[in-house]
Write a protein that holds these residues in place. Sequence first.
Motif, PDB file in Angstrom:
ATOM      1  N   SER A  85       0.959  -1.279  -0.093  1.00  0.00           N
ATOM      2  CA  SER A  85      -0.026   0.092   0.160  1.00  0.00           C
ATOM      3  C   SER A  85       1.046   1.216   0.161  1.00  0.00           C
ATOM      4  N   LYS A  86       0.196   2.381  -0.465  1.00  0.00           N
ATOM      5  CA  LYS A  86       0.958   3.670  -0.412  1.00  0.00           C
ATOM      6  C   LYS A  86       1.596   3.815   1.069  1.00  0.00           C
ATOM      7  N   GLN A  87       0.868   3.709   2.028  1.00  0.00           N
ATOM      8  CA  GLN A  87       1.224   4.119   3.469  1.00  0.00           C
ATOM      9  C   GLN A  87       2.319   3.295   3.784  1.00  0.00           C
ATOM     10  N   SER A  88       2.368   1.806   3.389  1.00  0.00           N
ATOM     11  CA  SER A  88       3.424   0.850   3.883  1.00  0.00           C
ATOM     12  C   SER A  88       4.662   1.327   2.952  1.00  0.00           C
TER      13      SER A  88
END
Length: 197
Positions: A85-88
């Motif tokens: 994910s973008k956050q990861s």
Amino acid sequence: MQIKSAEFITSCTHVSGCPELNQPEFALIGRSNVGKSSLLNALVGRNSLAKTSSTPGRTQLINLFAINNRWTLVDLPGYGFAKLSKQSRVLLEKMISGYLTKRTSLSRVFVLIDSRHPPQTIDLEFVEWLMGNGVPMALVFTKSDKVSPTFLRNNVAAFLARVAEWCPEPPPVFGTSAKTGEGRKEILAFIGQMIGI
């Protein structure tokens, strides 16, 4: 250099959590499918010291290994094609950049590059970032057993030509194969020279 002992130390989520070992550290990093863990295992002569996976991007921590009780080998998360994910991805980027710019015991970063492909923008940009931040590095072209010596030479030359656009002094370069062991002695000799063995 002979590898007499290789032991897992710990995994960290941030540079601040890495123990102060008072030993020189040598880190491996590259795109998430370049074979970092396989090369680490080949360097130390162990089949399963670092976990390998057919799924890119499984390394998501800073993994430290004590080598000969003299120096530390570090397996960093890969960059590029992992399905995260973008956050990861943002968290991993912070973890990696924090380690590379703040770890005072870091002696050299080995940037692994798949020798089967022409220079990739993501690798070039990462090398440029390292140089811009004053992080000492070397280039390691992996999977050399899958290409001819001429192909490898041409690919290395093409990459160095791109690097030369913003780096007058080319970094050290190694061709390696985790399968055949090519480049192992050269990398270990380079590390040994740096730590005075």
